[in-house]
Motif scaffolding. Structure first.
Motif, short mmCIF file in Angstrom:
data_model
loop_
_atom_site.label_atom_id
_atom_site.label_comp_id
_atom_site.label_asym_id
_atom_site.label_seq_id
_atom_site.Cartn_x
_atom_site.Cartn_y
_atom_site.Cartn_z
N THR A 10 6.35 0.03 0.23
CA THR A 10 5.65 -1.08 -0.45
C THR A 10 6.88 -2.19 -0.90
O THR A 10 6.53 -3.13 -1.42
CB THR A 10 5.33 -0.55 -1.97
N SER A 59 -4.54 -3.75 -5.82
CA SER A 59 -3.87 -2.74 -5.82
C SER A 59 -4.65 -1.67 -4.97
O SER A 59 -5.82 -1.40 -4.97
CB SER A 59 -3.21 -2.28 -6.97
N GLY A 60 -4.01 -0.56 -4.43
CA GLY A 60 -4.69 0.56 -3.96
C GLY A 60 -5.24 1.45 -5.19
O GLY A 60 -6.20 2.07 -5.19
N THR A 61 -3.95 1.50 -6.15
CA THR A 61 -4.67 2.33 -7.21
C THR A 61 -6.17 1.85 -8.10
O THR A 61 -7.05 2.60 -8.19
CB THR A 61 -3.48 2.28 -8.52
N HIS A 85 -2.60 11.12 -4.05
CA HIS A 85 -2.30 9.98 -5.04
C HIS A 85 -3.13 10.09 -6.14
O HIS A 85 -2.79 9.79 -7.09
CB HIS A 85 -2.23 8.81 -4.04
N TYR A 89 -1.05 10.57 -8.85
CA TYR A 89 0.07 9.40 -9.28
C TYR A 89 -1.05 8.40 -9.88
O TYR A 89 -0.77 7.17 -9.97
CB TYR A 89 0.62 8.83 -8.18
N GLU A 90 -2.23 8.59 -10.43
CA GLU A 90 -3.08 7.33 -10.85
C GLU A 90 -3.40 7.68 -12.31
O GLU A 90 -4.14 7.20 -12.84
CB GLU A 90 -4.20 7.19 -9.91
N GLU A 137 -7.02 12.09 1.67
CA GLU A 137 -6.15 10.98 1.42
C GLU A 137 -5.54 10.85 3.27
O GLU A 137 -5.24 11.86 3.64
CB GLU A 137 -5.02 11.16 0.84
N ASN A 141 0.46 11.04 1.91
CA ASN A 141 1.69 11.01 1.26
C ASN A 141 2.47 11.98 1.15
O ASN A 141 3.61 12.09 1.53
CB ASN A 141 1.50 9.90 -0.03
N ASP A 170 -8.95 7.73 0.72
CA ASP A 170 -7.77 7.01 0.28
C ASP A 170 -7.09 6.64 1.48
O ASP A 170 -6.43 7.49 1.99
CB ASP A 170 -6.82 7.80 -0.77
N ARG A 173 -2.65 4.31 3.93
CA ARG A 173 -1.96 4.06 5.28
C ARG A 173 -2.93 4.46 6.50
O ARG A 173 -2.30 5.18 7.41
CB ARG A 173 -0.72 4.96 5.16
N MET A 196 -10.55 3.13 1.30
CA MET A 196 -9.59 1.88 0.95
C MET A 196 -8.60 1.97 1.64
O MET A 196 -8.04 3.18 2.24
CB MET A 196 -9.12 2.56 -0.47
N CYS A 198 -4.38 -0.21 2.20
CA CYS A 198 -3.55 -1.02 1.41
C CYS A 198 -2.94 -2.06 2.66
O CYS A 198 -2.49 -1.73 3.50
CB CYS A 198 -2.31 -0.33 0.90
N SER A 200 -0.35 -4.11 1.37
CA SER A 200 0.92 -4.27 0.80
C SER A 200 1.93 -3.07 1.23
O SER A 200 2.85 -3.13 0.43
CB SER A 200 0.73 -4.57 -0.76
N LYS A 201 1.60 -2.25 2.00
CA LYS A 201 2.56 -1.09 2.32
C LYS A 201 2.96 -1.52 3.85
O LYS A 201 3.68 -2.33 3.99
CB LYS A 201 1.73 0.12 2.41
N ARG A 319 12.20 11.71 -0.28
CA ARG A 319 11.25 10.97 0.72
C ARG A 319 11.89 9.73 1.31
O ARG A 319 12.59 8.97 0.51
CB ARG A 319 9.83 10.66 0.12
N1 TLP Z 1 2.00 4.98 -3.20
C1 TLP Z 1 3.63 4.46 -3.57
C2 TLP Z 1 3.61 5.33 -5.00
O1 TLP Z 1 2.85 5.34 -5.86
C3 TLP Z 1 3.86 6.85 -4.65
C4 TLP Z 1 4.36 4.90 -2.67
O2 TLP Z 1 5.62 4.25 -2.84
O3 TLP Z 1 4.06 5.50 -1.62
N2 TLP Z 1 -2.67 5.87 -2.15
C5 TLP Z 1 -1.77 6.25 -1.59
C6 TLP Z 1 -1.74 7.28 -0.67
C7 TLP Z 1 -0.49 5.66 -2.01
O4 TLP Z 1 0.83 6.10 -1.48
C8 TLP Z 1 -0.20 4.65 -2.94
C9 TLP Z 1 0.87 3.92 -3.24
C10 TLP Z 1 -1.48 4.26 -3.34
C11 TLP Z 1 -2.57 4.83 -3.05
C12 TLP Z 1 -1.57 3.12 -4.75
O5 TLP Z 1 -1.24 1.90 -4.04
P1 TLP Z 1 -0.86 0.89 -5.02
O6 TLP Z 1 0.62 1.06 -5.22
O7 TLP Z 1 -1.16 -0.65 -4.32
O8 TLP Z 1 -1.30 0.86 -6.25
#
Ligand code: TLP
Length: 347
Positions: A10, A59-61, A85, A89-90, A137, A141, A170, A173, A196, A198, A200-201, A319
């Motif tokens: 990112t 965003s991905g989220t 994720h 992480y959401e 996913e 990740n 998801d 990647r 979905m 991204c 921006s990765k 990581r």
């Molecule tokens: N992941 C980020 C952190 O939030 C952990 C990262 O640095 O890897 N799905 C997956 C599998 C992701 O890894 C991420 C971001 C997202 C969704 C969310 O994407 P964003 O950051 O655009 O909201």
């Protein structure tokens, strides 16, 4: 000292071609559906993924949460992999935004056991929530960037279909998965009702993700994107970078994968660190700190002192993520610095 930023893909910055395209982008009001560059990105993305329609989101989220909102209703259940994720992480978005209950199923290398998925699908019973969605996913990740094998996804998709439950992928990647497998991304996307990814990765665009699915699904998603405040106006400035990303940044992901392998092999030879090389399939290296003198947090802090940035993923796991702003020379340099820190020991 040059910093080598391996915290995430990112952190990538837009390329010169992206900045030029952003500068020159033709724009309009995308909430009215009038931004030609956003519309073009959505068409290109839908075609690439083999879906009827697509939607650009900030965003991905937000894209994942919009997908849940568009598939599932209040009080329903969503099956998720336990380290995914979307679950991990959401910020409990499934509960907080969609008012759904997440049903976590443990996975191996990101893959949920299909028998356990089937067992988690609810029978028709007045006490039970309806199972509204299964999320996968790919790449995964927290499993270390592992690729979900196509046969596994196809079986999961067949199982879900037989129970009338849609699948959301998801694929933050998913292009890494496609490049690692040498398969068209549409083949992977075909195993899910919505996908979905991204921009921006690893693809290095500054902002944005795309959600794809049927026309009817994307119409619902557009409304939910608005609900979450993701309706943007002259977003063509961002979409322009996304188009360049799809055009120029996909093939080169193979370089990131090769760099990740080099990094992993180097780390595997450092005393006190352990990597399961089988999990290093794309641009992520997840390694374990086995030397009792260190834990993940203390090693991350020591590495920061020598200009190697990485993320603690658990008390003993770190990581590293390779991307287009990390060259093969940076990888050798990072390995030297990691080895020096480990040999010098904890001060
Ligand atoms: N992941 C980020 C952190 O939030 C952990 C990262 O640095 O890897 N799905 C997956 C599998 C992701 O890894 C991420 C971001 C997202 C969704 C969310 O994407 P964003 O950051 O655009 O909201």
């Amino acid at each position: 000292m040059r910093q080598i930023d391996l915290r995430s893909d990112t952190v990538t910055r837009p390329t010169a071609a992206m900045r030029r395209a952003m500068f020159e982008a033709e724009v309009g009001d995308d909430v009215y559906g009038e931004d030609p560059t956003v519309n073009r990105l959505q068409e290109v993305a839908a075609a690439l993924l083999g879906k009827e329609a697509a939607l650009f989101l900030p965003s991905g989220t937000q894209a994942n949460q919009v997908a849940v909102l568009s598939h599932a209703g209040r009080g329903e259940e969503v099956i998720v992999e336990a380290e995914s994720h979307i679950f991990y992480y959401e910020v409990a978005g499934i509960a907080a935004l969609a008012a759904c209950q997440a049903r976590p199923v443990p996975g191996h290398r990101g893959m949920m056991d299909l028998d356990r998925v089937e067992a988690a699908i609810r029978a028709d019973n007045i006490h039970f929530p309806r199972t509204a969605l299964i999320c996968v996913e790919n790449t995964h990740n927290r499993a270390g960037g592992t690729v979900l094998p196509l046969e596994h996804l196809e079986e999961l998709s067949g199982l879900a279909r037989s129970h009338g439950v849609p699948v959301h992928m998801d694929g933050a990647r998913v292009f890494n998965a496609a490049v690692a497998q040498g398969r068209p991304v549409a083949e992977i996307a075909a195993t899910a009702d919505s996908v979905m990814f991204c921009l921006s990765k690893g693809l290095a665009a500054p902002v944005g993700s795309v959600l794809a699915g049927t026309k009817a699904f994307i119409e619902r998603a557009r409304r939910h994107r608005k609900l979450l405040g993701g309706g943007m106006r002259q977003a063509g400035i961002l979409a322009a970078a996304g188009l360049v990303a799809l055009d120029t940044m996909v093939g080169r992901l193979a370089d990131d994968h090769a760099n990740a392998r080099t990094l992993a092999l180097g780390i595997a030879s450092v005393a006190g660190l352990h990597v399961d090389l089988d999990t290093v399939q794309t641009n992520i290296v997840l390694f374990e700190v086995v030397d009792p003198a260190w834990d993940a947090a203390s090693l991350v802090a020591a590495l920061e002192q020598v200009g190697v940035l990485c993320s603690a993923f658990s008390p003993r796991k770190i990581r590293l993520v390779t991307h287009c702003d990390v060259s093969s020379e940076d990888v050798s340099e990072a390995l030297d610095r990691i080895e020096t820190v480990m040999t010098r020991g904890r001060r």
